[in-house]
Motif scaffolding. Structure first.
Motif, PDB file in Angstrom:
ATOM      1  N   ASP B 120       0.838  -1.202   0.000  1.00 49.47           N
ATOM      2  CA  ASP B 120       0.000   0.000   0.000  1.00 49.47           C
ATOM      3  C   ASP B 120       0.875   1.255   0.000  1.00 49.47           C
ATOM      4  OD1 ASP B 120      -2.536   1.365   0.220  1.00 49.47           O
ATOM      5  OD2 ASP B 120      -2.055   1.741   2.332  1.00 49.47           O
ATOM      6  N   LYS B 121       1.880   1.265   0.855  1.00 47.62           N
ATOM      7  CA  LYS B 121       2.752   2.449   0.946  1.00 47.62           C
ATOM      8  C   LYS B 121       3.551   2.632  -0.358  1.00 47.62           C
ATOM      9  CE  LYS B 121       6.100   4.867   3.811  1.00 47.62           C
ATOM     10  NZ  LYS B 121       6.791   5.362   2.596  1.00 47.62           N
ATOM     11  N   LEU B 122       4.120   1.526  -0.835  1.00 48.85           N
ATOM     12  CA  LEU B 122       4.869   1.586  -2.097  1.00 48.85           C
ATOM     13  C   LEU B 122       4.004   2.118  -3.235  1.00 48.85           C
ATOM     14  CD1 LEU B 122       6.825  -1.801  -2.438  1.00 48.85           C
ATOM     15  CD2 LEU B 122       7.810   0.505  -2.527  1.00 48.85           C
ATOM     16  N   ALA B 123       2.765   1.620  -3.288  1.00 57.78           N
ATOM     17  CA  ALA B 123       1.864   2.027  -4.375  1.00 57.78           C
ATOM     18  C   ALA B 123       1.534   3.510  -4.259  1.00 57.78           C
ATOM     19  CB  ALA B 123       0.595   1.175  -4.351  1.00 57.78           C
ATOM     20  N   LYS B 124       1.258   3.953  -3.029  1.00 55.17           N
ATOM     21  CA  LYS B 124       0.967   5.387  -2.843  1.00 55.17           C
ATOM     22  C   LYS B 124       2.183   6.238  -3.202  1.00 55.17           C
ATOM     23  CE  LYS B 124      -2.796   4.946   0.454  1.00 55.17           C
ATOM     24  NZ  LYS B 124      -3.085   4.398   1.795  1.00 55.17           N
ATOM     25  N   ASP B 125       3.365   5.799  -2.774  1.00 52.59           N
ATOM     26  CA  ASP B 125       4.590   6.556  -3.080  1.00 52.59           C
ATOM     27  C   ASP B 125       4.826   6.659  -4.586  1.00 52.59           C
ATOM     28  OD1 ASP B 125       5.002   6.832  -0.400  1.00 52.59           O
ATOM     29  OD2 ASP B 125       6.605   5.344  -0.251  1.00 52.59           O
TER      30      ASP B 125
END
Lengths: 339, 339
Positions: B120-125
């Motif tokens: 989730d964090k990677l995708a948002k970044d």
């Protein structure tokens, strides 16, 4: 957060479920409008709650709608938009959102384009939303649109549905020709073309998927029984061979050549009959759906209550169900879902 | 408007449907990544198109993903998030949206919370979306959430589903213990807890309706046959009495006390068996759903292709299906649906 306030317009058969459902979901029922019967009685008494609600059934719609503050009016009066146009107009002009189980209201652009666009404009001018919902919202429209998502290609959509016309009060029974002789039934059919409720469902599915309807025809015939049947909605005995209701076959073709064929029977049941909901999507792959003994009447009432927050949250105008979030069960008080 | 560009990652059994479906819906398939077999061959040849696509299957994922411009990567490699985490990470870091039929990916917050929040964090970044979809998107999750909308009250939700584990290639068959003796099966079960695909579906339904899961247990047992069966996915003969797959029973209780009991069997079929999908919602009213011989494998492939525009349109992050629009059939080229 404050509770949702609702007015119930039409204290017939369906209000006996809808009013208690609203109360159980934390809605304040602050007004009730009837036409002939139960005027002056307490709504709690009328719908069989066993307690007073402090809300008297009034036949002065104008007074109730102009004086009573409310977020939404639930209209359960009749099956066709023309029959409830004046009531919708009055609600909308008094700044109330409208939810109705009027079957045509589910998607009335094909059958009543002028009235619908008038309602749409009125609703936009007054900043409120008008939506038709009920059992069809889930079982005859959105579930088919959703299942279509499992298909790579679609050639045809076939449906077969049956409901007990005796469950919805005298208005619905009468509009189905219940009790008429076959000659009377056919004369009625000639006089007025009654659009099948399936037209609105086909329209809703097409709108959801992005198809337009290029051709649409409907053929009606009376349903009959080999035995005399009692119709409780009209309190009459239907002689064997007379109309117990109506079977409609709707056939439509979309802009992309997809063929719909949907058969719908609304009739007083023989003792062994139950509601039917069976659909096939033919294409790649074929998808078959069946709801065994679908609870048409209870789901109609549950659906309109579950829809209340969606309708209050929606943009102003005539908003059909495919432009709302999909219907879902509401485990919490309905005002928790307001934006 | 320009066409959508996709890379297919994992050229196994499912790619034989997904790649042609994408092409027929106007998607440019611009890259293909394999691991062992078919490397260097043309993707059109590998998936049985009968014509070359000018896309060679590469085993250099890094090269394909960094050098090839694409909107989305379709990952069809394995059933659990841990097994495809590195592949998802590589896609996301190269700015590609990800759609996968990895079953756990449908709703992996309960079973793989740490990996999911890292994705989730990677995708948002990286401003991209990662979503798991497939047959379950329609048949095991959204259709139940939708039908719940016809209920005023829900006490319990029961499901019974079966699919032919032999339709999904060797990875899926192996993860179901196909061919093992009962002792081997039980030893495998002791070594590793394999979460049932139904956990993700229960989680998705709960998330859609607004329930949280308070308790969840899973019990597994091997399925067997009285006859020897051939498993084409593994090219082995399963002796009568050995495991033909696995039956899982998932039981869950929500914060409001609603009880789920879902039985799922993934197995190599006896000659007379077909896929099953039967659900009951128990409450007011009861609602019964059956899809007769549901086309699990074809719908898995149709669903992921129909989902492509939703995923490209979605906000960045790990977006589960209940937070996307409901899946629908796409009659037009998929880039017509981009916002």
């Amino acid at each position: 957060m404050r509770k949702i306030k609702a007015i119930h317009y039409g204290v017939g058969a369906m209000s006996h479920m809808i009013v208690p459902y609203m109360l159980e979901k934390g809605v304040d029922v602050v007004g009730a409008i009837g036409r002939v019967s139960n005027i002056g009685k307490d709504l709690g008494d009328v719908v069989g709650l066993g307690r007073d609600l402090g809300v008297k059934v009034s036949n002065n719609a104008e007074e109730v709608l102009s004086e009573q503050e409310a977020d939404i009016v639930i209209i359960t009066i009749a099956s066709f938009v023309e029959q409830i146009y004046d009531q919708i107009k009055l609600c909308v002009e008094n700044g109330k959102n409208v939810a109705t189980i009027c079957e045509e209201a589910l998607s009335p652009w094909w059958t009543s384009p002028h009235l619908t666009s008038k309602i749409d404009k009125l609703a936009k001018d007054n900043g409120v939303t008008v939506t038709g919902t009920g059992y069809q919202d889930v079982f005859w429209a959105n579930i088919i649109s959703l299942l279509s998502g499992g298909c790579h290609h679609i050639d045809a959509i076939n449906g077969l549905a049956m409901y007990n016309v005796d469950d919805y009060g005298p208005e619905v029974a009468r509009s189905h020709g219940v009790g008429l002789t076959i000659n009377e039934f056919n004369r009625e059919e000639e006089k007025q073309e009654i659009p099948s409720f399936m037209i609105m469902c086909v329209e809703s599915i097409c709108s959801a998927i992005g198809w337009t309807i290029k051709e649409l025809i409907q053929a009606n015939e009376p349903t009959t029984s080999k035995m005399d049947l009692y119709a409780k909605s009209l309190d009459i005995e239907i002689p064997a061979g007379n109309a117990t209701g109506r079977k409609e076959v709707v056939e439509a073709v979309t802009n992309t050549g997809v063929k719909f064929r949907v058969e719908l029977a609304g009739k007083v049941y023989d003792p062994d009959e139950a509601d039917i909901n069976k659909w096939s999507i033919l294409g790649l792959p074929n998808i078959e759906l069946e709801n065994i003994k679908p609870p048409t009447d209870v789901s109609t009432c549950a659906s309109i209550v579950n829809r209340i927050p969606d309708i209050i949250n929606a943009e102003p105008g005539y908003v059909t169900i495919e432009n709302l979030p999909y219907l879902k069960y509401r485990p919490y008080p309905l005002h928790f879902y307001l934006k």
